[in-house]
Design a protein around this motif. Structure first.
Motif, PDB file in Angstrom:
ATOM      1  N   VAL A 171       0.837  -1.204   0.000  1.00  0.00           N
ATOM      2  CA  VAL A 171       0.000   0.000   0.000  1.00  0.00           C
ATOM      3  C   VAL A 171       0.870   1.251   0.000  1.00  0.00           C
ATOM      4  O   VAL A 171       0.598   2.224  -0.723  1.00  0.00           O
ATOM      5  CB  VAL A 171      -0.955  -0.006   1.207  1.00  0.00           C
ATOM      6  CG1 VAL A 171      -1.576   1.372   1.416  1.00  0.00           C
ATOM      7  CG2 VAL A 171      -2.050  -1.046   1.004  1.00  0.00           C
ATOM      8  N   ALA A 172       1.922   1.243   0.807  1.00  0.00           N
ATOM      9  CA  ALA A 172       2.830   2.397   0.848  1.00  0.00           C
ATOM     10  C   ALA A 172       3.479   2.619  -0.511  1.00  0.00           C
ATOM     11  O   ALA A 172       3.605   3.753  -0.989  1.00  0.00           O
ATOM     12  CB  ALA A 172       3.894   2.191   1.920  1.00  0.00           C
ATOM     13  N   GLU A 173       3.885   1.525  -1.170  1.00  0.00           N
ATOM     14  CA  GLU A 173       4.508   1.647  -2.488  1.00  0.00           C
ATOM     15  C   GLU A 173       3.535   2.200  -3.521  1.00  0.00           C
ATOM     16  O   GLU A 173       3.888   3.085  -4.315  1.00  0.00           O
ATOM     17  CB  GLU A 173       5.027   0.270  -2.931  1.00  0.00           C
ATOM     18  CG  GLU A 173       6.235  -0.214  -2.134  1.00  0.00           C
ATOM     19  CD  GLU A 173       6.513  -1.691  -2.356  1.00  0.00           C
ATOM     20  OE1 GLU A 173       5.843  -2.283  -3.230  1.00  0.00           O
ATOM     21  OE2 GLU A 173       7.392  -2.243  -1.664  1.00  0.00           O
ATOM     22  N   MET A 174       2.304   1.674  -3.519  1.00  0.00           N
ATOM     23  CA  MET A 174       1.318   2.155  -4.484  1.00  0.00           C
ATOM     24  C   MET A 174       0.973   3.626  -4.232  1.00  0.00           C
ATOM     25  O   MET A 174       0.792   4.401  -5.174  1.00  0.00           O
ATOM     26  CB  MET A 174       0.053   1.309  -4.419  1.00  0.00           C
ATOM     27  CG  MET A 174       0.196  -0.080  -5.009  1.00  0.00           C
ATOM     28  SD  MET A 174       0.789  -0.050  -6.722  1.00  0.00           S
ATOM     29  CE  MET A 174      -0.446   0.977  -7.488  1.00  0.00           C
ATOM     30  N   ALA A 175       0.883   4.005  -2.956  1.00  0.00           N
ATOM     31  CA  ALA A 175       0.585   5.405  -2.631  1.00  0.00           C
ATOM     32  C   ALA A 175       1.724   6.311  -3.073  1.00  0.00           C
ATOM     33  O   ALA A 175       1.498   7.429  -3.573  1.00  0.00           O
ATOM     34  CB  ALA A 175       0.336   5.558  -1.131  1.00  0.00           C
ATOM     35  N   ALA A 176       2.965   5.827  -2.900  1.00  0.00           N
ATOM     36  CA  ALA A 176       4.125   6.608  -3.340  1.00  0.00           C
ATOM     37  C   ALA A 176       4.124   6.760  -4.858  1.00  0.00           C
ATOM     38  O   ALA A 176       4.393   7.850  -5.392  1.00  0.00           O
ATOM     39  CB  ALA A 176       5.410   5.952  -2.863  1.00  0.00           C
TER      40      ALA A 176
END
Length: 587
Positions: A74-79
């Motif tokens: 999720v953090a990667e996709m948000a980034a």
């Protein structure tokens, strides 16, 4: 073995679009939301509390690993979503910059190659022999501006490409890891916070075209950030729209005053503690400079308070420079970003911001008002005028005392007898002139106005390519040349010499300008216009801008682009009696 990095070309930039990138950002947002929504399902399939044994322990471990992986994902996709959104926003600015340079090239008849080359395709042009040099200089100026703009677009494109590449590479290498303590919403927020954008500063030592290309390629958000976080980048940067420069410079006044007040307190304390005062130091002179700069800020603020944008005669702070011995500033009456006619007044001996700006502003406002009135009289009332007072150089000062004056005459460069200050000022004035055209979509009718030593400064500037259309010299001690063809303007070269003006007859910097060919002499004597209006004569060296005078009227109609209304004639009174040409200093 690494993958070779291919730099984008100008041809690539022509194809780049922000919409698909923003679409990808939207898709990434959707995927992030899907992943966040999986949290409920993940919690629903957790291991029951009463399940015991090795299978239960293994299941719990797997569930925790899935949860941790989901946090990171999720953090990667948000980034990635954030990076794509920032890139799309930046590309909007880049698209605007490309559209601007393409429009200029089409209007000026240049072809832009995919490799960034600029080729003149105007074809054969009939040249008036008297204007051939001006034409060629203007074509070179236009070509240089296109080259500079393309260079800045490429610089910006490379920065956008590099920053987005870093975000995607970090995501692929699972660099956006987060703590397992939070929920997926917090993981998404952490991923977004991990991605930002670095403001690309303007190129150091560039030309106005560089500044214009850099500014055009910035997104609206980045422009707002520059003004808020780095107003010093653009306040005095020629080629930036004056509305932005005004906002930046006004925001700097309070901070500049704070710095000067602190320096004043330090110097006063040092002098108070020194038994000999300033006798063996330069503190006395430094303190006087600081006080003059504080007085300059006061004068600037009083001048700006006369009227504010968007009033037609609103004052705009186009330059505020405290980096030299004396403050330098430029203030406009009217909006030079939009006006059809723009004039720049360069004053001469003794000019300072603290001692002269308010008076000059009033006189320049009078010229603008007269130009607007004349445009209305001839049925061109829809045309607008902006007039600028440019105290943008270290004008020589009239020092007191016989021995000081004698030293000035023989030795000092900071003196009306020497051309050095004019030549240095001309470098800054050329940049300012060029910045007016570079900062606008369409070039205005641009008029240079120079008085006394300021006319010499103006003349040195106009020996370069500046985009100035018409120039008026009044009370001039010389042009720094004895050949009027060295003064490059596309329109007229006008000279006003009032009766009993000794400075206008000395011919100190080249021959007496009144003896140059191809100069139109316009009157300062009393006149009754065809419509019955009476205009009074001015005499001496300092009244050329007096309201209701023939000289002010003549200056105003040149500013208005109405040379057919000029009152011509030579009203000089001294002739050659005190002409005393001296060598012109050259750097």
């Amino acid at each position: 073995m690494g993958v070779p990095v291919t730099m984008p070309t100008y041809g690539d930039l022509r194809q780049w679009e922000s919409a698909p990138v923003e679409g990808s950002a939207g898709a990434a947002r959707g995927m992030t939301n899907v992943l966040v929504s999986l949290a409920d399902e993940l919690f629903a399939i957790t291991v029951p509390r009463d399940w015991r044994g090795s299978a239960a322990a293994s299941s719990r471990t797997s569930s925790e690993q899935i949860s941790d992986h989901l946090d990171d994902l999720v953090a990667e996709m948000a980034a990635v979503r954030r990076g794509l959104h920032l890139a799309a926003d930046a590309l909007v600015g880049l698209e605007r910059g490309v559209a601007e340079v393409e429009s200029l090239a089409h209007r000026w008849q240049f072809r832009l190659g995919d490799d960034g080359s600029v080729t003149d395709v105007s074809g054969p042009v009939y040249l008036d022999p008297d204007k051939a040099d001006e034409y060629r200089a203007e074509r070179q100026r236009q070509c240089d501006e296109l080259v500079d703009r393309i260079e800045q677009l490429m610089r910006r494109a490379d920065a956008i490409d590099h920053e987005l590449g870093q975000v995607l590479s970090a995501a692929l290498s699972s660099s956006y890891t987060v703590s397992a303590d939070g929920d997926l919403g917090e993981a998404a927020a952490a991923g977004e916070l991990a991605v930002g954008t670095t403001l690309l500063p303007p190129v150091q030592g560039g030309r106005p075209g560089d500044a214009a290309g850099w500014w055009d390629a910035l997104s609206d958000a980045d422009r707002a950030r520059v003004i808020a976080e780095h107003p010093d980048w653009i306040g005095n940067l020629d080629g930036i729209p004056f509305a932005a420069r005004h906002e930046a410079n006004v925001s700097l006044i309070a901070h500049t005053r704070q710095q000067l007040v602190a320096e004043q307190s330090r110097l006063e304390a040092d002098l108070a503690d020194n038994w000999f005062g300033g006798t063996f130091t330069t503190d006395d002179a430094a303190l006087e400079m600081v006080r003059d700069k504080l007085a300059s800020l006061d004068a600037v603020e009083r001048t700006l308070a006369q009227s504010r944008p968007p009033a037609p005669d609103g004052r705009m702070l186009l330059m505020l420079d405290m980096s030299h011995d004396r403050a330098m500033s430029a203030i406009s009456v009217g909006d030079p970003d939009r006006a059809d006619h723009v004039s720049v007044f360069t004053p001469g001996l003794g000019s300072t911001v603290h001692g002269s700006m308010e008076g000059y502003d009033g006189e320049v406002a009078g010229v603008r008002r007269s130009a607007v009135n004349e445009l209305q009289r001839i049925g061109r009332g829809s045309e607008t005028v902006a007039s600028i007072t440019w105290v943008g150089y270290q004008a020589p000062q009239n020092r007191d005392g016989f021995w000081e004056k004698l030293y000035d005459f023989g030795q000092s460069e900071d003196t009306v007898f020497d051309a050095t200050s004019a030549q240095r000022g001309a470098i800054r004035l050329v940049s300012f002139y060029n910045g007016i055209d570079a900062s606008r979509v369409t070039d205005p009718h641009l008029t240079g106005l120079g008085h006394s030593y300021g006319s010499t400064t103006q003349a040195f500037a106009l020996q370069q390519s500046t985009g100035v259309d018409d120039a008026v010299f009044f009370g001039s001690p010389g042009f720094g040349t004895s050949n009027s063809d060295d003064i490059h303007v596309s329109g007229g070269r006008y000279l006003i010499e009032a009766k009993w003006d000794p400075i206008a007859d000395v011919g100190h910097f080249g021959v007496d300008p009144s003896h140059l060919n191809k100069i139109t002499h316009i009157s300062s004597g009393e006149t009754t216009l065809p419509d019955g209006r009476y205009l009074e004569e001015v005499t001496g060296h300092s009244a050329y801008l007096k309201s209701g005078s023939t000289s002010q009227y003549n200056i105003a109609v040149v500013v208005a682009g109405a040379p057919e209304m000029l009152v011509t004639g030579d009203n000089s009174g001294f002739g050659d009696i005190i002409s005393w040409p001296l060598p012109v200093a050259h750097n």
